[in-house]
Design an enzyme around this catalytic site. Sequence first.
Site, PDB file in Angstrom:
ATOM      1  N   ASP A 111      44.715  29.593 108.010  1.00 28.65           N
ATOM      2  CA  ASP A 111      45.222  29.893 109.354  1.00 28.65           C
ATOM      3  C   ASP A 111      45.991  28.682 109.877  1.00 28.65           C
ATOM      4  OD1 ASP A 111      43.726  32.148 108.942  1.00 28.65           O
ATOM      5  OD2 ASP A 111      42.315  31.802 110.587  1.00 28.65           O
ATOM      6  N   ASP A 116      42.177  46.152 113.461  1.00 27.70           N
ATOM      7  CA  ASP A 116      41.112  45.355 114.054  1.00 27.70           C
ATOM      8  C   ASP A 116      40.219  46.280 114.873  1.00 27.70           C
ATOM      9  OD1 ASP A 116      42.421  43.201 112.946  1.00 27.70           O
ATOM     10  OD2 ASP A 116      43.462  42.681 114.803  1.00 27.70           O
TER      11      ASP A 116
END
Length: 237
Positions: free
Chosen positions: A8, A129
């Site tokens: 990330d 999600d």
Amino acid sequence: MIIIPAVDIKNSKCVQLVQGEPGTEQVIIDNPADVAVKWINKGAKRLHIVDLDGALGSGQNINIVKEIVEKSTVPTQMGGGIRTMDDARKLLDVGIDTVIIGTMAIENPDIIEELSNEYGKDRICVSLDSKDNRVVTHGWTKFTDKTPLEYARIFQDKGAGSILFTNVDVEGLLNGINLDIAENLISNIDIPVIYSGGITSIDDIKSLKQINTEYVVIGSALYKGLIEFEDLLEYQD
């Protein structure tokens, strides 16, 4: 099963956030490309890259992404901040093997069909999600009216090659996983599911393997040393 370390990127560094919230950085490492190479050297067969600046609308890290692609000897998948067709094409054209598209896909499912036709379905993944078994968008701030399975079936028909399923209820908390929704997805669609969210222990990996999860993304547990990547290799196909 293929186990995929997460890289990330935020402010040109490799970070881990709690629940995706800015300001909750618990791990900060310089040079994300070197981090990516480290995972490959440990046995990773794929990399999961997230541009957190792109996702948060505060800029993009395309130069770092290019560096990772150049140094990588394994396939890469990437999401974060892909708001337009041009964003997706730019990443595919610089060598990202699979783009992961979330909010844009929910808002316009036909985009997935167009990209799949242009680049091939294997290079197009849709991110779903889930919070309380409903798909959420815009950085987990907006609820939709559909479950992950309902959307997964739509995008399978549109030509997506895979689904990235993230359980927001457990993401980044290091409290373990909830398999129910993931198992329902895996059992009822014909394309691979990439699981993400809450993995804390080897037992979580064993459980995911038992429900035939094809790909698993791990972030915080690796960076905090709760799991050593070398210990995962026996579960990796």
